[in-house]
Enzyme design. Sequence first.
Site, PDB file in Angstrom:
ATOM      1  N   GLU A   4       0.862  -1.178   0.000  1.00  0.00           N
ATOM      2  CA  GLU A   4       0.000   0.000   0.000  1.00  0.00           C
ATOM      3  C   GLU A   4       0.899   1.228   0.000  1.00  0.00           C
ATOM      4  O   GLU A   4       1.975   1.218   0.594  1.00  0.00           O
ATOM      5  CB  GLU A   4      -0.898   0.054   1.247  1.00  0.00           C
ATOM      6  CG  GLU A   4      -2.017  -0.963   1.261  1.00  0.00           C
ATOM      7  CD  GLU A   4      -1.611  -2.290   1.884  1.00  0.00           C
ATOM      8  OE1 GLU A   4      -2.345  -3.261   1.703  1.00  0.00           O
ATOM      9  OE2 GLU A   4      -0.551  -2.353   2.534  1.00  0.00           O
TER      10      GLU A   4
ATOM     11  N   TYR B 275       7.841   2.505  -7.420  1.00  0.00           N
ATOM     12  CA  TYR B 275       7.090   1.259  -7.537  1.00  0.00           C
ATOM     13  C   TYR B 275       6.654   1.003  -8.981  1.00  0.00           C
ATOM     14  O   TYR B 275       6.727  -0.128  -9.463  1.00  0.00           O
ATOM     15  CB  TYR B 275       5.886   1.261  -6.596  1.00  0.00           C
ATOM     16  CG  TYR B 275       6.258   1.441  -5.134  1.00  0.00           C
ATOM     17  CD1 TYR B 275       7.468   0.968  -4.619  1.00  0.00           C
ATOM     18  CD2 TYR B 275       5.407   2.107  -4.273  1.00  0.00           C
ATOM     19  CE1 TYR B 275       7.807   1.144  -3.287  1.00  0.00           C
ATOM     20  CE2 TYR B 275       5.735   2.281  -2.929  1.00  0.00           C
ATOM     21  CZ  TYR B 275       6.941   1.806  -2.448  1.00  0.00           C
ATOM     22  OH  TYR B 275       7.258   1.983  -1.130  1.00  0.00           O
TER      23      TYR B 275
END
Length: 163
Positions: free
Chosen positions: A111, A123
């Site tokens: 998350e 990411y």
Amino acid sequence: MSAVLQTEAVRIRPMQDEDVPEVQSIERRAYEFPWSAGIFSDCLRVGYCCWVLDGGATLLGYGIMSVAVEESHILNVCVAPEARRRGHARALMGHLLTTGAEHGARIAYLEVRPSNAGALKLYTDLGFRHVGTRRAYYPARNGREDAFVLSVPLVPTPRPAAS
């Protein structure tokens, strides 16, 4: 400034109980709503994959991940504010993803706050894709902030045959 990891005297090693005060110090400097020392100790106690980026004289960052049922969940990755923009987060993430695959995970989840543009870029560069949103997941200065749920498939690591 270069985003290349400076490897002189920097190594990723397993986190130990005695690292928790320094890890928590990094956490407090990096986040407005930090984890407590007890959370880090609990992660070690239950056997999560806990790693530190050891710069020799001081710790530069850490990563914590759980692995179960062919999934890894990256719970916390942090680089000390004074050590950022040197490739350390990328190195920690690479280590966590490799470790997850070595432990049999086929997918990694994490998350991230939508407001954390730097982490989102990292990411995405590592192949993570948005797969969901957890509403009001994180504490925030003015209430709560959503979390983007991201995932990336992991390449299985062959395990040696039992003799």
